[in-house]
Design a protein around this motif. Structure first.
Motif, short mmCIF file in Angstrom:
data_model
loop_
_atom_site.label_atom_id
_atom_site.label_comp_id
_atom_site.label_asym_id
_atom_site.label_seq_id
_atom_site.Cartn_x
_atom_site.Cartn_y
_atom_site.Cartn_z
N ASP B 177 42.21 25.79 34.86
CA ASP B 177 42.87 25.53 33.57
C ASP B 177 44.36 25.27 33.67
O ASP B 177 45.01 25.03 32.64
CB ASP B 177 42.59 26.66 32.58
CG ASP B 177 43.15 28.00 33.00
OD1 ASP B 177 43.88 28.07 34.02
OD2 ASP B 177 42.85 29.00 32.32
N TRP B 178 44.90 25.29 34.85
CA TRP B 178 46.37 25.28 34.96
C TRP B 178 47.03 23.99 34.52
O TRP B 178 48.22 23.97 34.24
CB TRP B 178 46.79 25.67 36.38
CG TRP B 178 46.44 24.68 37.45
CD1 TRP B 178 45.19 24.25 37.77
CD2 TRP B 178 47.35 24.01 38.32
NE1 TRP B 178 45.26 23.36 38.80
CE2 TRP B 178 46.57 23.19 39.17
CE3 TRP B 178 48.73 24.02 38.48
CZ2 TRP B 178 47.12 22.38 40.16
CZ3 TRP B 178 49.29 23.21 39.47
CH2 TRP B 178 48.50 22.41 40.29
N THR B 180 46.04 22.29 31.78
CA THR B 180 45.64 22.08 30.39
C THR B 180 46.75 21.38 29.59
O THR B 180 46.48 20.59 28.69
CB THR B 180 45.27 23.43 29.75
OG1 THR B 180 44.08 23.91 30.39
CG2 THR B 180 45.02 23.31 28.26
N SER B 259 37.31 20.28 36.73
CA SER B 259 38.22 20.15 35.60
C SER B 259 39.47 20.98 35.87
O SER B 259 39.39 22.04 36.50
CB SER B 259 37.54 20.64 34.31
OG SER B 259 38.40 20.43 33.20
N VAL B 261 41.44 21.33 33.08
CA VAL B 261 41.84 21.51 31.67
C VAL B 261 40.82 22.38 30.92
O VAL B 261 40.58 22.17 29.74
CB VAL B 261 42.00 20.15 30.97
CG1 VAL B 261 43.12 19.35 31.60
CG2 VAL B 261 40.70 19.35 30.99
N ALA B 262 40.25 23.36 31.61
CA ALA B 262 39.22 24.19 30.99
C ALA B 262 39.72 25.63 30.84
O ALA B 262 39.50 26.48 31.71
CB ALA B 262 37.96 24.15 31.85
N PRO B 263 40.41 25.92 29.73
CA PRO B 263 41.07 27.22 29.56
C PRO B 263 40.12 28.40 29.77
O PRO B 263 39.03 28.43 29.22
CB PRO B 263 41.58 27.18 28.12
CG PRO B 263 41.79 25.73 27.85
CD PRO B 263 40.67 25.04 28.59
N GLY B 264 40.59 29.36 30.55
CA GLY B 264 39.78 30.53 30.85
C GLY B 264 39.20 30.47 32.25
O GLY B 264 38.63 31.45 32.72
N ASN B 265 39.34 29.33 32.90
CA ASN B 265 38.85 29.19 34.27
C ASN B 265 40.04 29.16 35.22
O ASN B 265 40.82 28.21 35.20
CB ASN B 265 38.05 27.89 34.42
CG ASN B 265 36.73 27.96 33.67
OD1 ASN B 265 35.79 28.59 34.12
ND2 ASN B 265 36.69 27.36 32.48
N GLU B 266 40.15 30.18 36.03
CA GLU B 266 41.27 30.21 36.96
C GLU B 266 40.99 29.36 38.19
O GLU B 266 41.73 28.43 38.50
CB GLU B 266 41.56 31.67 37.34
CG GLU B 266 42.08 32.45 36.14
CD GLU B 266 42.38 33.90 36.43
OE1 GLU B 266 43.19 34.49 35.68
OE2 GLU B 266 41.80 34.46 37.38
N ASN B 267 39.91 29.67 38.85
CA ASN B 267 39.58 28.93 40.08
C ASN B 267 38.08 29.08 40.30
O ASN B 267 37.61 29.56 41.31
CB ASN B 267 40.36 29.53 41.27
CG ASN B 267 40.39 28.60 42.45
OD1 ASN B 267 40.61 27.39 42.29
ND2 ASN B 267 40.15 29.13 43.65
N GLN B 284 32.93 31.69 43.53
CA GLN B 284 34.07 31.94 44.40
C GLN B 284 34.92 33.10 43.95
O GLN B 284 35.54 33.78 44.77
CB GLN B 284 34.94 30.67 44.46
CG GLN B 284 36.05 30.68 45.48
CD GLN B 284 37.36 31.30 45.01
OE1 GLN B 284 38.05 31.90 45.81
NE2 GLN B 284 37.70 31.18 43.74
N GLU B 285 35.01 33.33 42.64
CA GLU B 285 35.89 34.41 42.18
C GLU B 285 35.30 35.79 42.45
O GLU B 285 36.00 36.80 42.34
CB GLU B 285 36.22 34.21 40.69
CG GLU B 285 37.02 32.91 40.49
CD GLU B 285 37.56 32.74 39.08
OE1 GLU B 285 37.19 33.54 38.20
OE2 GLU B 285 38.34 31.80 38.86
#
Lengths: 387, 387, 387, 387
Positions: B177-178, B180, B259, B261-267, B284-285
């Protein structure tokens, strides 16, 4: 809690009939529990099976009076429409290819129809059913039951209220695993027969749910899709896995995956929506939770009736947070919404604004979705529009 | 535990140089920790920045001897190749467009190259790099670091060993999301500049990881893809969201979503694979867990070093189950595998069979994947082959 | 990210020795990786095993110079203290009963001590060790490594900053399962021998971690405890399961459960703290997450380096959110904090205020905790104070 | 699925009355839905409130005939016992202090009683109620509803069947947060009034559930307990947090924690059981999952109706796996079990062996548990036996 244990008085319950849902059917029992849970309906008649004998046996087991058990939905529609206390509404829970013919008989006699999804097994039938509804003064409610979950109402309310900003990406998926191998059971048999189920297999049975849910929650209109359908199990005549890319009006993009051959997935409908200001995530198997990720803020867990959940969810909740409601409660909400609409119709009043239920138009879109998937896949996943 | 705390003796450590990775870079620091964690390397030289001044400052901060700090990778390659105790290997951690030119200089002088992904910013460069590797006697290791996670090794081992049966469906996704909104930071700047990053944005930066992971774990070869790329943020010159349908040789189908641009997804790199006999899921998380669903049996949670995990995972684990290993350990495994290969080369022996690392050919496929995504998207998501 | 890949220059690295940690030890390898990860230490000497032969073999494998390998920690302390470039710090990673004797030799020669927990195997030893530290000008750091996790620092910062209000309830637990049956392995052998491990079994090995973590995060002082200890496995001479009720000064209450016989628990240290204004929950096996529940607001998921995490966590993080750090990174933070303190001591400066590490007094409390548990349990779980 | 949508015929439904459960009560509505869900009961009479006016209003809202609405449970018992089609069973859903007096009136007239928990507000009342049940030919069912969850039945079946081996450790907890501050609502008011709720606050309201669940699932008998109770909120007259150590006959040990002041916990009843051969874990908020950890094998996720779940769970399930059932379904199972017992009594047959419901003796143990907690806490958490 708005839908509490309070029942209508016995005389006021809506008199319900049922077409399909005999002894060994799954979804019929679900409809009956759903109709009963909030105590707005009383089941009084049925054409439960395709043979007179089975119909009588099933009806008796359900406590129906013998003269309210029919072996044919048309006879049932004709007679019930004439009875003084005949049914006011009918639940149609047959295989898909029967939906249209059955619904038509009741609609034209002014009996409200509550119909299982998908709307019909063919697109022409769907369009005829739309006309039948439009020319009837009875209501038509489609049981896209997942729209009854409180946190789905919450998600919809947040998105329509602008909390996510403009929507960019919609990821919806509905994997199951029960058809990973060939299954010799009735549920599988008709669902994999294109004559009864329609041209779509997984797309019709569960893809329509996924598509409906994404549309319901985001309010977006699909512009076109590109679908790659597969029948992985040898001899299967309809798709059991579908990959679909989605383009919505206004620029949002999405993906839909449905599968009946994904081991480890029981009924894993899941929706994720991302907008300019935040994201939402919801999973049907854990339906009391809604994850909200405002951009650059910590992810928040909104729970049914918990802090952070609003009126749209509370309206359709029965019990406090931490006391999980499930599939049957969500399904019952569709029945309670139907009841509210029917009660208003009884009184000659318009349906209250807050009442929401899936309509015949939602059903048409579902059938158009399946049709478009099949057409696109036949053209090597070319982009096609709903038609 | 095979990779324990046991270090090589100091004289035996592999002498490592670094190109890129100056003071304010992210991935350079990661490479340095990874090279150090299992104590197989010692960093002795660097051309860390594009200016002499910055290079000296960064090198000094890292404790490099002043005469081993270079302002130019070519000078470094030339001089180090001549030194008696010059570097044996170099880590290239620059922006993508520099990879080829830098790698070439070291390869042609017999210095092993450990290179960050994606392989290059253009397909022609990638093909030239393949030739450079083929005509060198030095090794080339690409840091597709996610292949270093023990549970990924476990998953691969299970699939190649037939535990899932024939693979049907591959779902891989890598949302972040970084990006966005528009980001004025160095990390974002070059990654969204097609001159430096390549024609793919999210596809190049993270889609290549997702594609590589799916290929690595399943052993499947991609036949064709259909991609719908978007740049949602105004003014962005490369894709920040990609929906891709995949067709593999042998009939498996898949979807890849990446993506930024998907807020709430870090990696949130996540892989799910379904075959005729079962399914596997990994995220992965939460990398120490692998879910295995044999069809018609309960889902099982396999943990790193726990019951159910085998030799392929144990080989690259350091500590007992319940003591989480993370991203740096997975990255360090790539370095340790590289070290094993380099040590074997030192001894004039073939690389041990069990050693696995991503090669230049994997890198080429990644660049071909990006190229194919861009071509497909330009043709309205038509199916294209890698070329 | 504050702890990045930047290393001290080679000449400036802290020269480290190690006592214990020979070939087949677990925790020695962990200490070595931890010391290396942030590149602040260089291992140059060791008395790794109790026999000369094993010590030489282990030391050689680690690349130590033969004349820096000792078969006796006392000889090592004496000689290293005299060497021009002798060790500045020593890591003591022996079984518990050796900690005091070893630490004393180094402390009295001004060599900093980094010691594994629990502090000692007996309370008298612990008190003597406190005196040894107080009369030395060297530092003493106890590796209660779980205090090095970023989200633990975050939790502590939030609680000490008042975000939870006055603390009422502390639930801490540390179940494992590896001793569910009798285990014939070295790790199990000394840990279940009261002569080497101390009077506490699970209480000493893991209960001390749980107690230390609860104290560290909440800042609360234990007033008294009531403990019910069990040795479930036949023939076991120390507890393998402990139930403990806690009363803290100021009125907070708590429970501590530790167990080595709880199948399905690998290393499931978990802390939950509830105050007048909110709650926090953290689990070691998923260490990058911290759940914060402000009363009457939605639960929030705070992630390492993510939105919502503050400076206390960022100080000890290496990589961005979504890139999981694990056990080794948390352990390495203890070493990096130790390094910061030792560097300050080198310069004759006070230890920077933000540097935090577990001290000999924390260690004493841990041994007092075990002693109190054993005393209480012997008196039928009567309330006892630490002494 | 054994409890499907099949209803008894209307004439055969059990005629049910209700005491308590007027308009603004929570649990009354739950009982009504639960009684309706499987269609075995029909509500026909009620003494719903303590005033005639409120009782009439509530009864009318529920559609009761005016002459079946009572303002006094005794009048109701007398009259209904004489009616030809009077109630066969009564649901008692009043505050705790009324349970005994109300139940007695119906029991002595042969009307079956379905009573909310805890059994009574005092131990003497509980003992009198046991006698009242023993001297009646009517049945008494206590709605410890959590025993109705399918996965709880599954857990019990596995433990009693020996799958965990001899049980060693039982960890049960039931935290909530709704009483974190003083609450001016009816639900809170009577629950924190010792005259109406009993001497236990959280122990009575939720601790009894936790204790009952642990006993039900493990089959273990409590030998003694040591309890540390607290009332954290100023002015509160009953405990709102309790820490309890448990000793079971046969040597198993346990801990019970219940709290109403733990922010972030909505209704977080959770049970973990560990034996010599494996462990089980279950959480009420996610009730369709049961974790089974056979020692030295991977953890397995058993799901309701999924692979791995057996007959004991299937008997009380309604819908397929992946379609979550919740709190109301679990509660309805208690009603359906009651119905099965009542139907058998109607026919003069013994209750079928597979039918399970909580009895008055379970209720007595619950009140004894509260009494023991209060006594132990008053004696500084000394060990006490149930009495």
């Amino acid at each position: 809690m708005v839908i509490d244990g309070r029942s209508e008085s016995h005389d006021n319950r809506i008199r319900l009939g049922m077409v399909g849902g005999g002894n060994d059917a799954f979804i019929g029992g679900v409809h009956r529990i759903a109709s009963r849970l909030d105590d707005k309906f009383t089941l009084v008649a049925g054409a439960l099976s395709s043979t007179a004998e089975k119909s009588q046996a099933s009806g008796a087991a359900l406590g129906l009076a013998p003269d309210r058990i029919y072996d044919d939905f048309k006879k049932m529609a004709i007679r019930e429409a004439r009875l003084k206390n005949g049914i006011e509404a009918v639940a149609i829970v047959t295989p898909n290819h029967v939906h249209y013919a059955a619904a038509r008989e009741f609609l034209k006699r002014g009996i409200h129809v509550i119909c299982d999804k998908p709307l019909t097994s063919t697109l022409p039938d769907a369009k005829k059913l739309v006309k039948a509804v439009e020319s009837s003064n009875a209501l038509f409610i489609l049981t896209h039951n997942y729209t009854g979950y409180p946190m789905i109402r919450q998600a919809r309310d947040m998105i329509l209220g602008g909390e996510l900003g403009k929507i960019r990406v919609v990821q919806v998926e509905y994997p199951q695993d029960w058809l990973t191998t060939h299954q010799d059971i009735k549920q599988a048999e008709w669902r994999t027969d294109p004559e009864r189920s329609g041209a779509g297999g997984s797309t019709g049975d569960i893809g329509t749910h996924a598509f409906n849910l994404a549309s319901f929650v985001t309010g977006l209109e699909l512009e076109s899709l590109a679908a790659d359908l597969q029948a992985f199990v040898e001899g299967r005549r309809v798709d059991d896995n579908a990959h679909v890319m989605l383009r919505f009006r206004g620029g949002a993009r999405g993906m839909l995956w449905c599968s009946q051959v994904a081991p480890g997935n029981e009924n894993a409908l899941r929706l994720r929506v991302y907008g300019e200001k935040g994201g939402l995530e919801w999973a049907q198997e854990d339906p009391n939770y809604l994850w909200h990720s405002p951009f650059e803020q910590p992810k928040r867990l909104i729970t049914r009736q918990g802090a952070g959940a609003g009126e749209a969810a509370a309206r359709v909740s029965r019990i406090p947070p931490g006391h999980p409601e499930g599939y049957l409660e969500g399904f019952a909400t569709i029945y309670s919404e139907a009841a509210a609409a029917i009660m208003a119709a009884r009184r000659g009043e318009p349906c209250p604004e807050e009442v929401i239920y899936p309509t015949v138009y939602d059903g048409l879109k579902g059938v158009q979705f399946v049709d478009a998937c099949v057409r696109s896949s036949a053209r090597n996943a070319a982009w096609v529009k709903l038609s």
